[in-house]
Design a protein around this motif. Structure first.
Motif, PDB file in Angstrom:
ATOM      1  N   PHE A 155       7.943   5.971  -7.180  1.00  0.00           N
ATOM      2  CA  PHE A 155       6.582   6.492  -7.265  1.00  0.00           C
ATOM      3  C   PHE A 155       6.193   6.863  -8.694  1.00  0.00           C
ATOM      4  O   PHE A 155       5.268   7.627  -8.905  1.00  0.00           O
ATOM      5  N   SER A 156       6.918   6.349  -9.682  1.00  0.00           N
ATOM      6  CA  SER A 156       6.609   6.715 -11.060  1.00  0.00           C
ATOM      7  C   SER A 156       6.753   5.518 -11.985  1.00  0.00           C
ATOM      8  O   SER A 156       7.423   4.538 -11.657  1.00  0.00           O
ATOM      9  N   GLY A 157       6.107   5.629 -13.133  1.00  0.00           N
ATOM     10  CA  GLY A 157       6.274   4.645 -14.197  1.00  0.00           C
ATOM     11  C   GLY A 157       5.892   3.232 -13.827  1.00  0.00           C
ATOM     12  O   GLY A 157       4.931   2.977 -13.080  1.00  0.00           O
ATOM     13  N   PHE A 158       6.645   2.284 -14.354  1.00  0.00           N
ATOM     14  CA  PHE A 158       6.362   0.865 -14.192  1.00  0.00           C
ATOM     15  C   PHE A 158       6.274   0.462 -12.720  1.00  0.00           C
ATOM     16  O   PHE A 158       5.372  -0.279 -12.319  1.00  0.00           O
ATOM     17  N   THR A 159       7.213   0.957 -11.906  1.00  0.00           N
ATOM     18  CA  THR A 159       7.245   0.578 -10.492  1.00  0.00           C
ATOM     19  C   THR A 159       5.983   1.018  -9.771  1.00  0.00           C
ATOM     20  O   THR A 159       5.413   0.267  -8.975  1.00  0.00           O
ATOM     21  N   ALA A 160       5.527   2.239 -10.036  1.00  0.00           N
ATOM     22  CA  ALA A 160       4.309   2.734  -9.393  1.00  0.00           C
ATOM     23  C   ALA A 160       3.106   1.873  -9.763  1.00  0.00           C
ATOM     24  O   ALA A 160       2.287   1.526  -8.906  1.00  0.00           O
ATOM     25  N   GLY A 161       2.992   1.527 -11.048  1.00  0.00           N
ATOM     26  CA  GLY A 161       1.880   0.688 -11.476  1.00  0.00           C
ATOM     27  C   GLY A 161       1.926  -0.694 -10.854  1.00  0.00           C
ATOM     28  O   GLY A 161       0.917  -1.219 -10.374  1.00  0.00           O
ATOM     29  N   LEU A 162       3.131  -1.295 -10.828  1.00  0.00           N
ATOM     30  CA  LEU A 162       3.283  -2.644 -10.277  1.00  0.00           C
ATOM     31  C   LEU A 162       2.963  -2.676  -8.793  1.00  0.00           C
ATOM     32  O   LEU A 162       2.183  -3.521  -8.330  1.00  0.00           O
ATOM     33  N   LEU A 163       3.539  -1.754  -8.027  1.00  0.00           N
ATOM     34  CA  LEU A 163       3.337  -1.767  -6.578  1.00  0.00           C
ATOM     35  C   LEU A 163       1.906  -1.404  -6.201  1.00  0.00           C
ATOM     36  O   LEU A 163       1.340  -1.985  -5.262  1.00  0.00           O
ATOM     37  N   THR A 164       1.302  -0.461  -6.913  1.00  0.00           N
ATOM     38  CA  THR A 164      -0.083  -0.096  -6.625  1.00  0.00           C
ATOM     39  C   THR A 164      -0.998  -1.300  -6.775  1.00  0.00           C
ATOM     40  O   THR A 164      -1.927  -1.508  -5.985  1.00  0.00           O
ATOM     41  N   ASN A 165      -0.735  -2.121  -7.787  1.00  0.00           N
ATOM     42  CA  ASN A 165      -1.572  -3.288  -8.043  1.00  0.00           C
ATOM     43  C   ASN A 165      -1.234  -4.455  -7.118  1.00  0.00           C
ATOM     44  O   ASN A 165      -2.121  -5.068  -6.525  1.00  0.00           O
ATOM     45  N   ILE A 166       0.053  -4.750  -6.972  1.00  0.00           N
ATOM     46  CA  ILE A 166       0.459  -5.949  -6.245  1.00  0.00           C
ATOM     47  C   ILE A 166       0.245  -5.802  -4.744  1.00  0.00           C
ATOM     48  O   ILE A 166       0.126  -6.791  -4.016  1.00  0.00           O
ATOM     49  N   LEU A 167       0.179  -4.552  -4.253  1.00  0.00           N
ATOM     50  CA  LEU A 167      -0.022  -4.330  -2.822  1.00  0.00           C
ATOM     51  C   LEU A 167      -1.493  -4.138  -2.466  1.00  0.00           C
ATOM     52  O   LEU A 167      -1.802  -3.749  -1.342  1.00  0.00           O
ATOM     53  N   ASN A 168      -2.372  -4.415  -3.416  1.00  0.00           N
ATOM     54  CA  ASN A 168      -3.812  -4.322  -3.153  1.00  0.00           C
ATOM     55  C   ASN A 168      -4.385  -5.732  -3.009  1.00  0.00           C
ATOM     56  O   ASN A 168      -4.661  -6.402  -4.011  1.00  0.00           O
ATOM     57  N   PRO A 169      -4.574  -6.213  -1.782  1.00  0.00           N
ATOM     58  CA  PRO A 169      -5.040  -7.594  -1.589  1.00  0.00           C
ATOM     59  C   PRO A 169      -6.439  -7.841  -2.136  1.00  0.00           C
ATOM     60  O   PRO A 169      -6.815  -8.988  -2.386  1.00  0.00           O
ATOM     61  N   LYS A 170      -7.212  -6.774  -2.330  1.00  0.00           N
ATOM     62  CA  LYS A 170      -8.572  -6.953  -2.846  1.00  0.00           C
ATOM     63  C   LYS A 170      -8.565  -7.555  -4.241  1.00  0.00           C
ATOM     64  O   LYS A 170      -9.509  -8.240  -4.637  1.00  0.00           O
ATOM     65  N   ILE A 171      -7.507  -7.309  -4.995  1.00  0.00           N
ATOM     66  CA  ILE A 171      -7.428  -7.879  -6.340  1.00  0.00           C
ATOM     67  C   ILE A 171      -7.256  -9.390  -6.251  1.00  0.00           C
ATOM     68  O   ILE A 171      -7.877 -10.155  -6.993  1.00  0.00           O
TER      69      ILE A 171
END
Length: 213
Positions: free
Chosen positions: A118-134
């Protein structure tokens, strides 16, 4: 081609500036670990965008758009991740001692490893990659700016690279501006309040993502 590029840059800039989960997670990184943590989070988001642009070029995003089941699954997973990240922030604050720095030193290694999700690089990557709207955004937006007579694949890739560059520039400015208030955030009380607000906002964004069609 020049007119198409200028139109795309204006449109992409407006989209990048819209506040969303990515921006909130980067600001959360500022609160939790200052500028270095926020930059690592932004780097994760940029890598997520690279994956989505590649998917758009290869046509994978089109498959996601066509598959209602796949879209819903990815949306629910992404929403659950945002909600759980928000809940984790709130729970951590409820358990924290007044001195957050001392509390952090007292956290056992296993707890710190669990927090990496839930922090750093992993948080940023998962927040973005798990958003199908993007993914849907890219498959809907990028091809619309490809002029007639130009190769769809390469031009889409180039437009995607411009979008990523604009996003990286935005987060660089955002982190730089947020870094100026890092001293203000050193107060344990203020940090707890800011992170509590961020945790609740993440939960709200997750619920909104899950309920949106």
């Amino acid at each position: 081609m020049l007119a198409a590029l200028l139109s795309f840059v204006v449109t992409a800039t407006l989209i990048v500036l819209l506040p969303g989960p990515d921006t909130l997670v980067v600001l959360r990184g500022v609160v939790r670990g200052g500028r270095p943590e926020a930059l690592r989070t932004a780097a994760g988001i940029v890598c997520g965008l690279m994956a989505w642009v590649t998917a758009a070029v290869l046509g994978l995003s089109a498959l996601l758009q066509a598959s209602e089941t796949g879209y819903e699954i990815l949306k629910i997973v992404g929403a659950c991740y945002l909600v759980w990240m928000g809940i984790s922030s709130v729970r951590a604050l409820l358990r924290a001692a007044p001195d957050l720095a001392a509390a952090h030193r007292d956290v056992p290694p296993a707890g710190r490893k669990a927090g990496l999700l839930f922090s750093g690089f992993t948080a940023g990557l998962l927040t973005n990659i798990l958003n199908p709207k993007i993914g849907i955004l890219f498959i809907s937006l990028l091809p619309g700016f490809v002029p007639d007579g130009y190769a769809m694949g390469w031009t889409t890739l180039g437009l995607g690279a411009i979008y990523i560059a604009l996003t990286a520039a935005y987060f660089t400015v955002l982190v730089g501006a947020a870094g100026r208030i890092a001293g203000w955030l050193q107060s344990a009380r203020i940090r707890r309040r800011v992170e509590a607000i961020g945790g609740v906002a993440l939960i709200g964004l997750g619920v909104r993502l899950a309920l949106e069609g």
